[in-house]
Each structure stands twice: as structure tokens, then as C-alpha cells.
Design a protein around this motif. Structure first.
Motif, short mmCIF file in Angstrom:
data_model
loop_
_atom_site.label_atom_id
_atom_site.label_comp_id
_atom_site.label_asym_id
_atom_site.label_seq_id
_atom_site.Cartn_x
_atom_site.Cartn_y
_atom_site.Cartn_z
N VAL A 67 -54.92 -20.12 41.98
CA VAL A 67 -53.68 -19.35 42.22
C VAL A 67 -53.35 -18.49 41.02
O VAL A 67 -53.04 -17.31 41.13
CB VAL A 67 -52.51 -20.31 42.54
N LEU A 68 -53.46 -19.09 39.81
CA LEU A 68 -53.11 -18.34 38.60
C LEU A 68 -54.08 -17.19 38.37
O LEU A 68 -53.68 -16.08 38.03
CB LEU A 68 -53.09 -19.28 37.39
N SER A 79 -53.57 -14.43 40.94
CA SER A 79 -52.36 -13.68 40.59
C SER A 79 -52.65 -12.68 39.48
O SER A 79 -52.21 -11.53 39.53
CB SER A 79 -51.25 -14.61 40.12
N PHE A 101 -43.25 -4.12 17.87
CA PHE A 101 -44.07 -5.33 17.76
C PHE A 101 -43.43 -6.32 16.80
O PHE A 101 -43.25 -7.49 17.12
CB PHE A 101 -45.49 -4.97 17.29
N PHE A 102 -43.06 -5.82 15.61
CA PHE A 102 -42.54 -6.76 14.62
C PHE A 102 -41.13 -7.25 14.94
O PHE A 102 -40.72 -8.31 14.50
CB PHE A 102 -42.59 -6.14 13.22
N SER A 103 -40.41 -6.50 15.75
CA SER A 103 -39.10 -7.00 16.16
C SER A 103 -39.22 -7.95 17.34
O SER A 103 -38.27 -8.62 17.71
CB SER A 103 -38.19 -5.83 16.54
N GLY A 104 -40.40 -8.01 17.92
CA GLY A 104 -40.60 -8.89 19.06
C GLY A 104 -40.23 -8.25 20.39
O GLY A 104 -40.43 -8.84 21.45
N MET A 136 -43.11 -7.70 23.02
CA MET A 136 -43.49 -8.87 23.78
C MET A 136 -42.50 -9.15 24.91
O MET A 136 -42.89 -9.51 26.01
CB MET A 136 -43.58 -10.10 22.86
N ILE A 183 -43.24 -6.83 27.68
CA ILE A 183 -44.44 -7.21 28.44
C ILE A 183 -44.10 -8.33 29.41
O ILE A 183 -44.52 -8.33 30.56
CB ILE A 183 -45.57 -7.62 27.47
N GLU A 184 -43.31 -9.30 28.95
CA GLU A 184 -42.94 -10.40 29.84
C GLU A 184 -42.14 -9.90 31.04
O GLU A 184 -42.37 -10.31 32.17
CB GLU A 184 -42.12 -11.45 29.07
N ILE A 212 -44.47 -8.12 33.48
CA ILE A 212 -45.26 -9.03 34.33
C ILE A 212 -44.38 -9.66 35.41
O ILE A 212 -44.79 -9.78 36.57
CB ILE A 212 -45.94 -10.11 33.46
N ASN A 213 -43.17 -10.03 35.06
CA ASN A 213 -42.26 -10.57 36.08
C ASN A 213 -41.99 -9.58 37.19
O ASN A 213 -42.02 -9.92 38.36
CB ASN A 213 -40.94 -10.96 35.44
N PHE A 262 -45.21 -8.83 39.40
CA PHE A 262 -45.98 -9.95 39.92
C PHE A 262 -46.30 -9.70 41.39
O PHE A 262 -45.45 -9.23 42.15
CB PHE A 262 -45.18 -11.24 39.77
N ARG A 282 -43.95 -9.97 44.71
CA ARG A 282 -42.68 -10.41 44.13
C ARG A 282 -41.53 -10.42 45.15
O ARG A 282 -40.80 -11.40 45.25
CB ARG A 282 -42.31 -9.49 42.96
N VAL A 298 -39.47 -13.73 46.05
CA VAL A 298 -38.03 -13.84 45.76
C VAL A 298 -37.27 -14.22 47.04
O VAL A 298 -36.37 -15.05 47.02
CB VAL A 298 -37.50 -12.52 45.16
#
Lengths: 466, 376
Positions: free
Chosen positions: B17-18, B21, B52-55, B58, B61-62, B65-66, B69, B72, B76
Motif C-alpha cells: 500500500v505504501l 501510494s 531549508f535552514f529555517s525548516g 520541509m 514538502i509535507e 505530499i498531503n 496524495f 485524496r 477524505v
């Protein structure tokens, strides 16, 4: 990155497994783990990775020095003290300086300037791990690690880096260099991971919605609503935390490591002493072995024992976050443990089990109220609401129960030990049926977890203050 | 079959499944909007040293992806179905009501904000050059208490409306709550899946306005009621992510009498002869059919009335469906959305010799409306 996120499940974890299992050598596997752990850690806080590497270098060096100069009278102790000071300073500076300066300013009416530091995730876990390593080397319980990548892999190991369990070096030393990955462990680890994921996503997040709505309603709530809020929070933090531990232990198994168990049905406890033998076990044993016993434990007379307990439990509280309510929470349990030990131990023994359970759960729930609310005023008001029997119930209770009834029942069921194989044997359920049910259950909770993660309107990370 | 086999199947299935996906996430074409949720999906952001350095990179990107998906929207929807099955009666602040009604729960209007708003409106109304009417409309939550789930702890809207009206002295206050409540069993007055009232509800409000303003309203028989859409999924539908209720119809009251309007979208410099924009009926946001959604200033001339009478409607989107009734009584109707309108209001009204002002908000959104603070 949290385990219950799509990026972890769909991208990160499959990539780790792909690299990990395409290589045979243990030492290379460690390097793969190390690299991915650093990526994992850097994901939210690229800068703080320096901190973790620094902490690792310090303890690696100290370990080797302690070993090298073991026969010199004072030197090993110097290195040990150095290690402990460095670790505690890191923790103190990054976790507690804001709190400390803030308090000094408010007490002495000063205005010492300070920069709000973001707390490095997992710092409380890895500093405790590295400290225990140095102490164990000093105590000659483990050999110092000579291979730095192995040591760094231990410190940064992503499955347990951000929410435990606290894994002592002594426990996985052997596995770091020589581990066998069996099919059985991989399968058991996968099942354990799914269990943890479902606990976090299906139970904790859902009951957390109820807890958050009651806690944030601020206004006057009826006694039953207040209790319901405390119960909901109790379930949220248990399933969240133990879910993380399950996922960590499961991933550990897949990689060939044995991590310690962290929770053992804490809400079935029969006393507060019992509760702490079942809740976040890797932390309470850490404090016992590296603080309580070195302080003299219970061997130096009653007065000293009481003092030791107070010290240990205040610090246990403070470990959970740099705020007064956590300190208070720790002290609260410290005092109850002292009372249980010295005052009511014989009474507790004679009590029927059901009363013991009620007593323990009430104490634990009040504890969670202290834990979940920030200010003494809120805590006092909330506890008053819980015992305002004049305002016993309101319409909100019925609405909440009708909304969350099913989740609440599931939470109750899954916080108790269920010996299903025994039950099915008694009922003489045919094996095929039993296996099918097992299969459907796990596939079901896995798919449901994915469904609930995709719509992740509420997926909090509760340990950002640890 | 033994336990080991079961575990193997579970493990392989989950891994599959993963992986599938992940593959679909890469292979499926990228969508830009989620129709059901009524929002733009996250775009893939370029990674720079700074983000990047402030985060932040990332985090983006999360979110990406949500949002992207595979399947989706369907997932939902399934989640909300399961929530309903296990007894949830409120999703993201929206009640899953009876008779296919989604109703946003009303959590009150705090005293401090209400006082501030009342003072603003009262001060604005205190002048001799124009008369001010104030209409604070209830939402479906206030009218359809019997459609909400049992034991809900929703706040009572009428109390808040009364409290607000008591604070205002200088404007003519128009009660829409009572007539709407009287009509609620005869007709649907609100969209079932959206936060607006529908044309029937707006007609009731129009009658109340005419009474207050001393106008003779057109009778319902003077209009032919036409259905322009039967697949409207409004804001509550998106907010609750519960997709099982039957979709809404959009009705329009088309005058049987002769009419001729010039509708000028001032800022956009566009003039048309209709109050309705058909193009929106094929999109998600079908309520924008009425007066093309929200604009800073719309000037509507009724070419069959030449007495120079005029009214400014200072409003939120509740007015968009009401204005088609009001335009039949004035030479000019100015539709002003204070969230977008940047000139000083009184000055604009005096410069244009506008005689009447209708301030129209609904009780749910007035609390957080930023436009109302700029009324002066």
C-alpha cells in the motif's frame, strides 16, 4: 518528521528499508541508519543537528578517556563529571534558560534580556542516553565504544530519537556490532508498528479532539464535563505516547534491535507506585538508576529517603517541560508516593482491588489536569469544576458522549490487557476464523490509519516540550 | 493458515500500500485545486538555502505530499463517512443535521467585539444626510434548531441579535429573525450545504426591509421562480468534508414585470445588464452566480426608475442574493464590500448624494469581519 505522517510512511521509511536491506554488513547498515537518522533529525531543525553531533563527540571521547585512564585515581571521575556537566548544560541552556530567566525576571523584577530558543526536538532523550553511557562506562558496566559511527548511530537512532523509549547503550551494545535479523522479528516488528500507528492515529488523535475541545472551552464546565475532559486527555496522552513507543519498538525489531518496553497497561494500576512501574518505564528506571540510587535511595534513613524522592520527582516533572506545572506535577506524584510508602501502605494492601483501582485512577486523572493546563489558576479552577457537584452535568456531556462514545469505549478496551487467544480458545472458535479475524483486523486498522492521516486536520506532536 | 502466514500477508500488504501510494504520487498528474474542499492545493516550492535552514522547505514538502496524495478527495470523504458511522455529529465545527442539512455551530459573539461594532455602526448612523438601516441576519443555525443534532450546545442566535440591537440607537434595526422563523416550515430558507440563505430566505428579508423602509414590496406572484442549478455543494459541504447529503438547488426570482438594469463593476470597469453571472454555475463556488461574488463596489442603475432615489448596501455576501429584490425600488443601488472598498464611506455617500444605507451582515461572520471596522 513524525511517524504518523505521510512523508515518513510513504517516502522516508520505505527508502530506509530499501537501503538497509540491500546491504549485508552490520557496520555498513549502521552507517545507513546513521545517515537516515541525521536526515530525519535535520528535517525540522537542520541547525540543531550540530548539537547532537557535538553531544555524541563529547561522550564518545569521554567514554574512551575513562577507559584509557581507568587506573588513574582521579582522572576517570574528571571525565565523567565533564560529560555530565556538558550534557546537563546543553539541556539546561536549550530547554530551561528561557524558563529560568523568565522566572528570575518576574521574581526580582529584573529585565534580563533573553532570546526565545526553539527547543531542539528529542534533546531530553538523547542527552539522557549519552549521559547514561558515560556513567555506565565509568561504572564499568559497559565497554567504551571505539567505533564512532556506531556510537553516533546509537545516539541518533531515529526510531527512538524524538519520543523514546530511552535506550541505554548497555542494552544494544551487542546488537550494534553483531545482530541477526530474522524474518520472525521483521514480521513481529511490522505488526507492532501497525499497532502503534493505529493507537496514535485512530485512538489518540480522535479522543484528543474531545480533550482539546473541553480544555480550550475555558468557561465554566460541569463536573461531568471536567471529568470527561481529564479522561479524554488521559487516553490521548497514553495512546499517543505508547503508540510512539510501539512504533519505535517495532522499527527497532525490523532493524534487528531490542528496545525496552515503555508502557505496561498503566491504567490498570492498583496504586501510584504501581502506576509508575507501568508508565514511561524507561524514564522512571533511568531516574532510579542514575539519580535515586546514587543519592542513597532508601538506604540512608526515612528522612533522607523522603528528601531523595522529592528531588527525583521534581526533576522527573521538570524533565517533561520547562514550566511550573510540570514541576508541580512531578512533586504531586512524589508526595503521593511518599504517602503510599510511609503512611497508607498497609491500608492500601487491605483495600479491595476495585477500590485500589478507583483510588489510583482518580489520583492519576488529577495529575493529568496539572499536566495539561499551564497556569495554577487554570489548574485550580478545573479541579474545582471537577468537584462542583452542584453543577453535575450539562447538555455538553450528552453531546460529547454521543459524539465520542464509540471512541471512548475503544480507548477503554485497548487500555486493558486482552488475552484474545485464551478467549477464543474458551469459545472454541475455529482456527481459520480466528486467523481471518486477525488478518482483517490488522489490515483494517492499517488502512484506517492511512485514511485518517490523509485527512490530518488534527495530528498533534505532544512531546515538543520534552 | 497459521499466525506466521497472517503476519506475512499483513506486512506485505501494508508495504505494498505504501509503495503503490508513493508510485501513484509520482505518476498521477498533478491537480491544482480541490473542488470538494474548495481550495487551491499546495504547489511544489523550490528549495533554497534560506527555507531549508529555517525548516520551511520541509514543512512545504509535507503539505505538498498531503495535498497530492493519490485519491485524496475520496479518502477524505471516506474518513467523514466513518466518523458519521461511529457517531460523530459534528465535523470541523459543522453539524451533520437532519434532513440533509449541514449547519455550522454558532459559538457566540463576545461582548467586547460586539460593543466595538455597535459603536462603529451607531456613530456612522448619527447624521442627518442619510438614513441607516441595520440588518443582522441569523444563519441556518439560528433558524433550524430542530435540524441540529440532539444535545448540541449551540449558542442561541436570537439572544445575540437582540443584545446587539439594544446597543444601537441611531439606525433602523430590521428584524429578520422573527419572519424567517415563522416561514421555516413552509419553505427552505437556507442552502442546506452552504452558509448563505437562499432566494426564499432573502425574499423574507426583503419583505422585512420594505416594511422598515416604507416601501411596497413586490408579491411573490410577481416573480417566476426558476431553478438554475441542482448540484450546488457549498461551504459547509467543503468544511465538513461530509459528501453524502443531497446537493442543493439554486432558485432565482425572475421578475414577471418589465426590468432593465445596468450593472457596473466599478473597479473592474465592466458593465453588464444582468445581476447573475452564469459562468459560475459550472464551478464549485456557485453562489458567486449572484452579482459575480464579492466586489469592492458595484453600481446598479434601474433604468426604469428615474426619481434619483438611491441606497448603498454595505454588506457581506449575504446581501448578494437579496440585492436583486432591492434594485426594483431605487434608481441606483451601490453595493459596497468594506473588506475591499478603500475610500472613506461617509464621504463617498455624501459625494454621491446617497439617501439610504443598508448595513447587512450575518451573525456568524460579523465577529471576525475586518471590513466593518472601517465603516466611518
Amino acid at each position: 518528521m513524525v511517524f504518523s505522517s505521510l512523508i515518513f510512511l510513504v517516502v522516508f521509511f520505505p527508502l530506509v528499508l530499501l537501503f538497509y536491506f540491500s546491504i549485508n554488513k552490520s557496520s555498513t547498515k549502521n552507517i545507513i541508519l546513521l545517515i537516515f537518522s541525521l536526515i530525519f533529525y535535520a528535517w525540522g531543525e537542520p541547525v540543531y543537528i550540530v548539537l547532537m553531533i557535538f553531544s555524541s563527540i563529547v561522550d564518545y571521547t569521554n567514554g574512551r578517556m575513562i577507559e584509557k585512564y581507568r587506573d588513574r585515581s582521579i582522572l576517570p571521575k574528571v571525565f565523567l563529571v565533564f560529560s555530565v556537566i556538558v550534557n546537563l548544560s546543553l539541556l539546561g541552556f536549550f530547554k530551561y534558560s528561557n524558563f529560568l530567566v523568565g522566572n528570575i525576571n518576574s521574581i526580582f523584577n529584573t529585565s534580563i534580556a533573553y532570546r526565545e530558543l526553539r527547543l531542539p526536538i528529542g534533546i531530553s532523550f538523547y542527552t539522557f542516553q549519552t549521559m547514561s553511557y558515560s556513567i555506565d562506562v565509568y561504572r564499568n558496566k559497559v565497554k567504551a565504544e571505539h567505533n564512532f559511527p556506531n556510537f553516533m548511530a546509537y545516539v541518533s537512532m531515529f526510531p527512538q530519537l524524538i519520543a523514546g523509549p530511552i535506550v541505554r547503550y548497555s542494552l544494544i551494545q551487542k546488537e550494534l556490532t553483531d545482530r541477526t535479523i530474522t524474518k520472525r522479528n521483521v514480521l513481529d516488528g511490522s505488526i507492532r508498528f501497525i499497532q502503534g500507528l493505529a493507537k496514535k492515529v485512530l485512538l489518540a488523535n480522535n479522543i484528543g479532539l474531545l480533550a482539546t475541545s473541553i480544555i480550550s472551552s475555558h468557561g465554566e464546565v460541569s463536573a461531568m464535563t471536567a471529568w470527561l475532559g481529564a479522561v479524554a486527555f488521559a487516553f490521548q496522552i497514553f495512546f499517543d505516547f505508547s503508540g510512539y513507543s510501539d512504533m519505535a519498538i517495532g522499527m527497532g525489531k525490523i532493524f534487528g534491535f531490542t528496545y525496552p518496553e515503555n508502557f505496561y497497561y498503566p491504567y490498570t494500576c492498583t496504586s501510584i507506585t504501581d502506576f509508575w512501574n507501568r508508565w514511561h518505564m524507561s524514564l522512571s528506571t533511568w531516574f532510579k538508576d542514575y539519580l535515586y540510587i546514587p543519592l542513597g535511595g532508601n538506604r540512608k534513613g526515612n528522612l533522607r529517603t523522603i528528601l531523595n524522592l522529592i528531588i527525583v520527582w521534581s526533576l522527573t516533572g521538570l524533565w517533561h517541560g520547562a514550566a511550573w506545572n510540570f514541576m508541580l506535577w512531578g512533586l504531586y506524584f512524589g508526595i503521593i508516593l511518599i504517602i503510599e510508602k510511609f503512611v497508607i501502605s498497609s491500608l492500601l494492601e487491605k483495600m479491595p482491588v476495585i477500590l485500589k483501582r478507583i483510588y489510583s485512577l482518580v489520583i492519576v486523572l488529577i495529575g493529568w489536569v496539572i499536566f495539561m493546563l499551564d497556569t495554577p489558576k487554570d489548574i485550580v479552577n478545573y479541579i474545582i469544576s471537577m468537584f462542583s457537584f452542584g453543577r453535575m452535568a450539562d447538555i455538553e456531556v450528552l453531546f460529547n458522549i454521543s459524539n465520542y462514545g464509540v471512541i471512548l469505549i475503544l480507548c477503554v478496551v485497548f487500555s486493558m490487557p486482552l488475552n484474545l487467544s485464551q478467549i477464543s480458545e474458551k469459545l472454541r472458535i475455529p482456527k481459520l476464523l480466528k486467523e481471518s479475524a486477525y488478518l482483517i483486523f490488522y489490515i483494517g486498522i492499517f488502512l484506517l490509519s492511512i485514511v485518517y492521516i490523509v485527512d490530518n486536520t488534527f495530528n498533534p506532536f505532544l512531546y515538543f516540550r520534552f | 493458515m497459521n499466525r506466521q502466514v497472517s503476519k506475512t500477508i499483513i506486512t506485505i500488504f501494508s508495504a505494498a500500500v505504501l509503495l503503490v501510494s508513493a508510485a501513484l504520487l509520482i505518476l498521477l498528474p498533478e491537480k491544482t485545486i480541490s473542488e470538494n474542499e474548495n481550495r487551491y492545493l499546495a504547489k511544489f516550492t523550490k528549495i533554497t538555502a534560506e527555507n531549508f535552514f529555517s525548516g520551511e522547505a520541509m514543512e512545504d514538502i509535507e503539505i505538498y505530499i498531503n495535498d497530492h496524495f493519490p485519491f485524496r478527495d475520496i479518502i477524505v470523504g471516506i474518513k467523514s463517512d466513518i466518523d458519521k458511522i461511529i457517531g460523530k455529529k459534528e465535523l470541523n465545527g459543522v453539524y451533520l443535521g437532519r434532513d440533509d442539512y449541514l449547519i455550522q455551530s454558532f459559538d457566540g459573539y463576545d461582548d467586547e467585539t460586539m460593543q466595538k461594532h455597535a459603536e462603529i455602526i451607531d456613530a456612522f448612523s448619527d447624521n442627518l444626510d442619510f438614513s441607516v438601516y441595520f440588518m443582522l441576519a441569523p444563519t441556518s443555525s439560528g433558524i433550524y434548531s430542530d435540524k441540529k443534532p440532539r444535545y448540541n450546545d449551540d449558542k442561541n442566535q436570537i439572544e445575540y441579535i437582540k443584545k446587539m440591537y439594544d446597543k444601537i440607537q441611531n439606525a433602523v434595526k430590521i428584524d429578520t429573525f422573527t419572519p424567517l422563523l415563522e416561514e421555516k416550515d413552509n419553505k427552505e430558507l437556507y442552502f442546506r450545504l452552504d452558509h448563505h440563505w437562499n432566494a426564499h430566505g432573502a425574499y423574507i428579508a426583503y419583505l422585512a426591509f420594505c416594511e422598515a423602509a416604507g416601501l411596497r414590496p413586490f408579491a411573490e406572484d410577481d416573480f417566476s421562480i426558476e431553478t438554475v442549478a441542482d448540484d450546488f455543494c457549498g461551504t459547509y459541504y467543503s468544511k465538513s468534508t461530509y459528501y453524502r447529503y443531497k446537493k442543493d438547488t439554486i432558485d432565482v426570482y425572475v421578475p414577471k414585470f418589465e426590468y432593465d438594469y445596468s450593472v457596473e463593476y466599478v473597479k473592474e470597469s465592466i458593465t453588464t445588464n444582468t445581476l447573475y453571472e452564469d459562468s459560475h454555475l459550472s464551478t464549485k463556488d456557485k453562489y458567486a452566480y449572484f452579482l459575480d461574488g464579492n466586489h469592492s463596489l458595484i453600481k446598479i442603475e434601474n433604468n426604469l426608475i428615474d426619481d434619483g432615489s438611491s441606497i448603498a448596501v454595505v454588506k457581506d455576501s449575504y446581501a448578494n442574493i437579496l440585492i436583486p429584490f432591492i434594485v426594483n425600488h431605487y434608481s441606483t443601488v451601490y453595493v459596497i464590500d468594506m473588506r475591499l472598498f478603500t475610500q472613506p464611506l461617509s464621504q463617498y455617500i455624501e459625494e454621491n448624494g446617497i439617501e439610504n444605507v443598508l448595513i447587512l451582515y450575518n451573525i456568524q461572520t460579523i465577529r471576525d469581519d475586518i471590513g466593518i471596522l472601517r465603516i466611518e
